[in-house]
Design a protein around this motif. Structure first.
Motif, PDB file in Angstrom:
ATOM      1  N   GLY A   1       0.720  -1.079  -0.133  1.00 11.22           N
ATOM      2  CA  GLY A   1       0.532   0.097  -0.090  1.00 11.22           C
ATOM      3  C   GLY A   1       0.958   1.013   0.404  1.00 11.22           C
ATOM      4  N   CYS A   2       1.523   1.613  -1.041  1.00  8.30           N
ATOM      5  CA  CYS A   2       2.383   2.182  -1.496  1.00  8.30           C
ATOM      6  C   CYS A   2       1.355   4.303  -1.422  1.00  8.30           C
ATOM      7  CB  CYS A   2       3.385   2.546  -2.576  1.00  8.30           C
ATOM      8  SG  CYS A   2       2.623   2.755  -3.916  1.00  8.30           S
ATOM      9  N   GLY A   3       0.366   4.022  -1.071  1.00  4.94           N
ATOM     10  CA  GLY A   3      -0.418   5.162  -0.431  1.00  4.94           C
ATOM     11  C   GLY A   3      -0.900   5.643  -1.871  1.00  4.94           C
ATOM     12  N   ILE A   4      -0.889   5.072  -3.329  1.00  2.02           N
ATOM     13  CA  ILE A   4      -1.733   5.507  -4.231  1.00  2.02           C
ATOM     14  C   ILE A   4      -2.898   4.637  -4.636  1.00  2.02           C
ATOM     15  CG2 ILE A   4      -1.490   5.342  -6.530  1.00  2.02           C
ATOM     16  CD1 ILE A   4       0.962   5.633  -6.400  1.00  2.02           C
ATOM     17  N   THR A   5      -4.149   5.758  -4.420  1.00  2.02           N
ATOM     18  CA  THR A   5      -5.035   4.458  -4.681  1.00  2.02           C
ATOM     19  C   THR A   5      -5.461   4.047  -6.099  1.00  2.02           C
ATOM     20  OG1 THR A   5      -6.457   6.495  -5.161  1.00  2.02           O
ATOM     21  CG2 THR A   5      -6.398   6.041  -2.564  1.00  2.02           C
ATOM     22  N   GLU A   6      -6.586   3.217  -6.509  1.00  6.28           N
ATOM     23  CA  GLU A   6      -6.145   2.052  -7.543  1.00  6.28           C
ATOM     24  C   GLU A   6      -7.432   3.469  -8.338  1.00  6.28           C
ATOM     25  OE1 GLU A   6      -8.178  -1.871  -8.690  1.00  6.28           O
ATOM     26  OE2 GLU A   6      -7.220  -1.873  -7.625  1.00  6.28           O
ATOM     27  N   SER A   7      -7.387   3.399  -9.316  1.00  7.59           N
ATOM     28  CA  SER A   7      -8.218   4.074 -10.069  1.00  7.59           C
ATOM     29  C   SER A   7      -8.922   3.686 -11.390  1.00  7.59           C
ATOM     30  CB  SER A   7      -7.606   5.443 -10.408  1.00  7.59           C
ATOM     31  OG  SER A   7      -7.115   5.417 -11.364  1.00  7.59           O
ATOM     32  N   GLY A   8      -9.764   4.110 -12.137  1.00  5.45           N
ATOM     33  CA  GLY A   8     -10.003   3.611 -13.726  1.00  5.45           C
ATOM     34  C   GLY A   8      -9.327   3.775 -15.058  1.00  5.45           C
ATOM     35  N   VAL A   9      -9.782   3.995 -15.582  1.00  6.48           N
ATOM     36  CA  VAL A   9      -8.413   3.990 -17.067  1.00  6.48           C
ATOM     37  C   VAL A   9      -9.459   5.762 -16.752  1.00  6.48           C
ATOM     38  CG1 VAL A   9      -8.417   4.813 -19.439  1.00  6.48           C
ATOM     39  CG2 VAL A   9      -8.384   2.750 -18.682  1.00  6.48           C
ATOM     40  N   VAL A  10      -8.233   6.854 -17.433  1.00  9.79           N
ATOM     41  CA  VAL A  10      -8.703   8.079 -16.960  1.00  9.79           C
ATOM     42  C   VAL A  10      -8.282   8.468 -19.102  1.00  9.79           C
ATOM     43  CG1 VAL A  10      -7.742  10.368 -16.070  1.00  9.79           C
ATOM     44  CG2 VAL A  10      -8.278   8.834 -14.897  1.00  9.79           C
ATOM     45  N   GLU A  11      -9.075   9.320 -19.003  1.00 10.66           N
ATOM     46  CA  GLU A  11      -9.522   9.375 -20.671  1.00 10.66           C
ATOM     47  C   GLU A  11      -8.425  10.800 -21.182  1.00 10.66           C
ATOM     48  OE1 GLU A  11      -9.601   8.269 -24.409  1.00 10.66           O
ATOM     49  OE2 GLU A  11     -10.138   6.149 -23.045  1.00 10.66           O
ATOM     50  N   LEU A  12      -7.514  11.224 -21.807  1.00 13.26           N
ATOM     51  CA  LEU A  12      -6.971  11.811 -21.475  1.00 13.26           C
ATOM     52  C   LEU A  12      -6.861  13.341 -22.883  1.00 13.26           C
ATOM     53  CD1 LEU A  12      -3.529  11.635 -19.376  1.00 13.26           C
ATOM     54  CD2 LEU A  12      -5.920  13.096 -18.665  1.00 13.26           C
ATOM     55  N   GLY A  13      -7.452  12.616 -24.364  1.00 11.47           N
ATOM     56  CA  GLY A  13      -7.415  12.675 -25.234  1.00 11.47           C
ATOM     57  C   GLY A  13      -7.586  11.762 -26.261  1.00 11.47           C
ATOM     58  N   GLY A  14      -7.126  12.109 -27.709  1.00 13.30           N
ATOM     59  CA  GLY A  14      -6.838  11.325 -28.679  1.00 13.30           C
ATOM     60  C   GLY A  14      -5.712  11.281 -29.120  1.00 13.30           C
ATOM     61  N   PRO A  15      -4.577   9.434 -29.850  1.00 14.58           N
ATOM     62  CA  PRO A  15      -4.011   9.683 -29.523  1.00 14.58           C
ATOM     63  C   PRO A  15      -2.670  10.685 -30.386  1.00 14.58           C
ATOM     64  CG  PRO A  15      -4.860   8.719 -31.573  1.00 14.58           C
ATOM     65  CD  PRO A  15      -5.762   9.404 -30.847  1.00 14.58           C
ATOM     66  N   PRO A  16      -1.589  10.924 -30.211  1.00 15.95           N
ATOM     67  CA  PRO A  16      -0.337  11.737 -30.365  1.00 15.95           C
ATOM     68  C   PRO A  16      -0.791  11.924 -32.376  1.00 15.95           C
ATOM     69  CG  PRO A  16       0.685  10.439 -30.372  1.00 15.95           C
ATOM     70  CD  PRO A  16      -0.642   9.602 -29.539  1.00 15.95           C
ATOM     71  N   LEU A  17      -0.870  12.949 -32.715  1.00 17.96           N
ATOM     72  CA  LEU A  17      -0.495  13.453 -34.728  1.00 17.96           C
ATOM     73  C   LEU A  17       0.299  14.279 -35.068  1.00 17.96           C
ATOM     74  CD1 LEU A  17      -4.631  13.155 -35.554  1.00 17.96           C
ATOM     75  CD2 LEU A  17      -3.117  11.020 -35.540  1.00 17.96           C
ATOM     76  N   VAL A  18       0.756  13.538 -36.471  1.00 19.67           N
ATOM     77  CA  VAL A  18       1.851  14.847 -36.599  1.00 19.67           C
ATOM     78  C   VAL A  18       1.095  15.652 -37.710  1.00 19.67           C
ATOM     79  CG1 VAL A  18       3.964  14.089 -38.177  1.00 19.67           C
ATOM     80  CG2 VAL A  18       3.481  13.260 -36.688  1.00 19.67           C
ATOM     81  N   SER A  19       1.933  16.754 -36.996  1.00 23.54           N
ATOM     82  CA  SER A  19       1.196  17.690 -38.167  1.00 23.54           C
ATOM     83  C   SER A  19       1.603  18.460 -39.083  1.00 23.54           C
ATOM     84  CB  SER A  19       0.898  19.269 -37.219  1.00 23.54           C
ATOM     85  OG  SER A  19       0.209  20.395 -37.535  1.00 23.54           O
ATOM     86  N   ILE A  20       1.343  17.894 -40.352  1.00 24.23           N
ATOM     87  CA  ILE A  20       1.830  18.059 -41.943  1.00 24.23           C
ATOM     88  C   ILE A  20       1.654  19.541 -42.220  1.00 24.23           C
ATOM     89  CG2 ILE A  20       2.526  17.253 -43.743  1.00 24.23           C
ATOM     90  CD1 ILE A  20       2.025  14.627 -42.604  1.00 24.23           C
ATOM     91  N   PRO A  21       2.326  20.647 -42.904  1.00 22.71           N
ATOM     92  CA  PRO A  21       1.827  21.688 -43.077  1.00 22.71           C
ATOM     93  C   PRO A  21       1.379  21.472 -44.450  1.00 22.71           C
ATOM     94  CG  PRO A  21       4.682  21.750 -43.130  1.00 22.71           C
ATOM     95  CD  PRO A  21       4.023  21.187 -42.361  1.00 22.71           C
ATOM     96  N   PRO A  22       0.477  22.385 -44.552  1.00 20.51           N
ATOM     97  CA  PRO A  22       0.153  22.168 -46.265  1.00 20.51           C
ATOM     98  C   PRO A  22       0.747  22.781 -47.125  1.00 20.51           C
ATOM     99  CG  PRO A  22      -1.662  23.880 -44.877  1.00 20.51           C
ATOM    100  CD  PRO A  22      -0.490  23.293 -43.837  1.00 20.51           C
ATOM    101  N   PRO A  23       0.880  21.791 -48.267  1.00 24.28           N
ATOM    102  CA  PRO A  23       2.150  21.934 -49.436  1.00 24.28           C
ATOM    103  C   PRO A  23       1.228  24.327 -49.521  1.00 24.28           C
ATOM    104  CG  PRO A  23       0.886  20.420 -50.244  1.00 24.28           C
ATOM    105  CD  PRO A  23      -0.282  20.828 -49.201  1.00 24.28           C
ATOM    106  N   SER A  24       2.342  24.890 -49.765  1.00 20.20           N
ATOM    107  CA  SER A  24       1.755  26.223 -49.931  1.00 20.20           C
ATOM    108  C   SER A  24       1.323  26.581 -51.948  1.00 20.20           C
ATOM    109  CB  SER A  24       2.917  27.223 -49.635  1.00 20.20           C
ATOM    110  OG  SER A  24       3.972  26.948 -50.790  1.00 20.20           O
ATOM    111  N   LYS A  25       1.269  27.903 -52.104  1.00 25.53           N
ATOM    112  CA  LYS A  25       1.438  27.693 -53.815  1.00 25.53           C
ATOM    113  C   LYS A  25       1.773  28.813 -53.726  1.00 25.53           C
ATOM    114  CE  LYS A  25      -4.247  28.027 -53.711  1.00 25.53           C
ATOM    115  NZ  LYS A  25      -5.555  28.592 -53.977  1.00 25.53           N
ATOM    116  N   THR A  26       3.017  28.703 -54.375  1.00 19.17           N
ATOM    117  CA  THR A  26       4.513  28.885 -54.119  1.00 19.17           C
ATOM    118  C   THR A  26       5.439  28.241 -55.450  1.00 19.17           C
ATOM    119  OG1 THR A  26       5.294  28.349 -51.926  1.00 19.17           O
ATOM    120  CG2 THR A  26       4.384  30.583 -52.565  1.00 19.17           C
ATOM    121  N   ILE A  27       5.509  28.671 -56.049  1.00 18.19           N
ATOM    122  CA  ILE A  27       7.166  28.164 -56.973  1.00 18.19           C
ATOM    123  C   ILE A  27       8.425  29.029 -56.915  1.00 18.19           C
ATOM    124  CG2 ILE A  27       5.927  27.579 -58.349  1.00 18.19           C
ATOM    125  CD1 ILE A  27       6.330  29.779 -60.497  1.00 18.19           C
TER     126      ILE A  27
END
Length: 168
Positions: free
Chosen positions: A17-43
């Protein structure tokens, strides 16, 4: 003996009994995603022999539209800008990117894009840089391979290139 058993039970209770009480699963958000910048309209054009980004007159930011605009700009007078693509025509591209069919995010840099150009003279390093750097604004392309077509001889296929290797 009873004192030893009681002491052992008390110690096990303290350790277990290390002082941490048992709890259920805690949802913190969706999975991590890689953010890819959109292509630009430049040449990429040239000024004093150096690559510069210029706005492109295109309806969408697809690589095909940008490459079409790049070669169209190279056929017109360019005040204050230069091009190494005069005398070349854009013959199309072959996109071999494997599109993701699930909910998984597509990671950047997944494919080699093949670009087809036609012209009788040799492609310079600056011409390659304009093509490769314009195409690689779309993060899906790891490299760009150029197939150079000619009127009177067999086409040549260059090794895949990346923009960073062609910039001065």
């Amino acid at each position: 003996m009873r004192a030893g058993i009681a002491l052992t039970a008390a110690l096990l209770t303290l350790v277990a009994g290390c002082g941490i009480t048992e709890s259920g699963v805690v949802e913190l958000g969706g999975p991590p995603l890689v953010s890819i910048p959109p292509p630009s309209k430049t040449i990429y054009m040239l000024r004093d022999g150096k690559l510069i980004l210029e706005p492109a007159d295109v309806d969408d930011d697809s690589v095909n539209s940008l490459l079409t605009a790049l070669f169209a700009a190279s056929a017109a007078p360019l005040p204050g800008r230069e091009t190494a693509l005069r005398g070349f025509t854009y013959e199309g591209m072959n996109d071999t990117t494997k599109r993701v069919q699930r909910n998984d995010p597509q990671l950047p840099r997944t494919s080699t894009l093949t670009v087809y150009v036609k012209g009788e003279q040799a492609l310079t390093r600056s011409a390659r840089a304009q093509i490769v750097c314009t195409a690689q604004q779309d993060a899906a392309y790891e490299a760009v391979k150029i197939v150079h077509k000619y009127d009177r001889r067999a086409p040549t296929t260059e090794e895949p290139k990346i923009c960073g290797d062609l910039k001065d």
